[in-house]
Design a protein around this motif. Structure first.
Motif: not given
Length: 367
Positions: A150-151, A176-181
């Motif tokens: 994760x950042x 829509x909101x997406x987490x970054x990985x």
């Protein structure tokens, strides 16, 4: 224990490391495992497993246009199902022209101190080698082991020491909101290069920890390796939730198969099969008889296919249904047919083949 920041009720402005998904991205639904079994099953229904009557799992996925560049035109053999008797390592089945792996790739650190998730990284690298829905399933199944990176905006170590939440990078796609990985140090470097935000830090977390945070924070899913087009993927929360619900909470088998193959690995996998959720692939054998998929070696040895998760069945691309099976049912199925030499676990790879002798802990159940 890591502290995460929760998603706000309304999407916030992207942080410096946020990545916008292209505006022309479109949703594309594809059924990976349909209700109608394909004709690739070779074993008759045995023991207590009724392939015709048992509840099965059909997995429908949406790509949300999140597989990077548009998929390359399918080669003539790209969508062809593996032959009914194909089984590693004799006749290796293919997906998009690649062979199934026996063992996991060698562990690497593209950033010193950050061990890459090699299986997930390589699955993302194959995006474009297969139809979009198949590539998405391949990524999703390989996500179900190991860790992701994760950042975090700012210094994660300092924020944790101060008891403050960790603001994660996000990507916005409309509302829509997406987490970054990220799967690897190289993917992290690509993200940093893309946005130039040096005021970030990286942290590795077990994949289930990250997914539970995604669900609790009401993110719409995750974007994996966002700056690594075409080797990136968007996994919607609906798919991820179902995958987690159907998974062994410890991801035992997948973790074992991803690890180094030591002399003890066969016994460890056999022991795991006595206590974790298991699945078989149900389809139609010759003559339309319901049966369970099996593999055969050139010498005629038969190995029942056993899977650690329904995604492992779906990614085979044969249209089989994933049917849950208990360890006791597996033992009865094996005892009912002495011609079955053993099992092959997760044939899409990394896979392992266990003989009846190695399966002694399983065969002892229910007697």
């Amino acid at each position: 224990m890591a502290l995460f920041s929760r998603r706000p009720k309304k999407p916030a402005e992207p942080s410096g490391d946020a990545v916008d998904t292209p505006a022309d991205a479109t949703a594309a639904d594809a059924t990976a495992a349909g209700d109608a079994p394909a004709a690739q099953a070779t074993a008759d229904a045995t023991g207590e497993v009724d392939a015709a009557a048992a509840p099965s799992v059909s997995i429908s996925v949406s790509s949300y246009g999140g597989l990077g560049a548009a998929p390359a035109p399918a080669r003539p053999d790209a969508d062809r199902a593996p032959a009914a008797d194909a089984e590693p390592p004799a006749t290796l089945p293919r997906m998009g022209g690649r062979e199934w792996m026996h063992t996991a790739p060698e562990q690497t650190e593209t950033i010193p101190g950050l061990r890459d998730n090699a299986l997930l990284r390589d699955a993302l690298g194959r995006v474009g080698d297969a139809p979009a829905s198949q590539a998405l399933l391949d990524v999703a199944r390989q996500l179900m082991q190991g860790h992701v990176f994760l950042r975090v905006k700012g210094d994660a170590r300092t924020l944790l020491a101060e008891g403050k939440p960790l603001p994660l990078g996000v990507a916005n796609l409309g509302d829509r909101v997406f987490a970054l990985a990220f799967s690897s140090g190289a993917a992290l470097q690509a993200s940093l290069k893309a946005d130039g935000d040096a005021d970030t830090s990286a942290m590795g977390q077990p994949v289930l920890t990250v997914l539970q945070h995604v669900f609790a924070s009401n993110y719409d899913g995750i974007v994996l390796d966002p700056a690594s087009t075409p080797s990136r993927a968007v996994l919607p929360a609906e798919l991820l939730k179902r995958a987690v619900e159907q998974a062994d909470p410890e991801l035992t088998v997948k973790t074992l198969l991803a690890a180094e193959r030591t002399p003890e690995i066969s016994a460890q996998v056999a022991d795991a099969l006595t206590r974790v959720p298991l699945w078989v692939a149900a389809g139609l054998a010759e003559g339309g008889v319901p049966g369970l998929a099996e593999g055969r070696t050139p010498d005629g040895s038969r190995f029942l296919e056993v899977y650690s998760h329904p995604l492992e069945v779906a990614v085979m691309g044969r249209g089989d249904n994933a049917v849950p099976i208990t360890a006791v049912q597996l033992a009865k199925a094996l005892r009912s047919d002495d011609a079955i030499t053993g099992v092959v676990v997760d044939p899409a790879g990394p896979w392992i083949r266990l003989t009846r002798d190695e399966l002694a802990p399983v065969l002892a159940l229910g007697q």
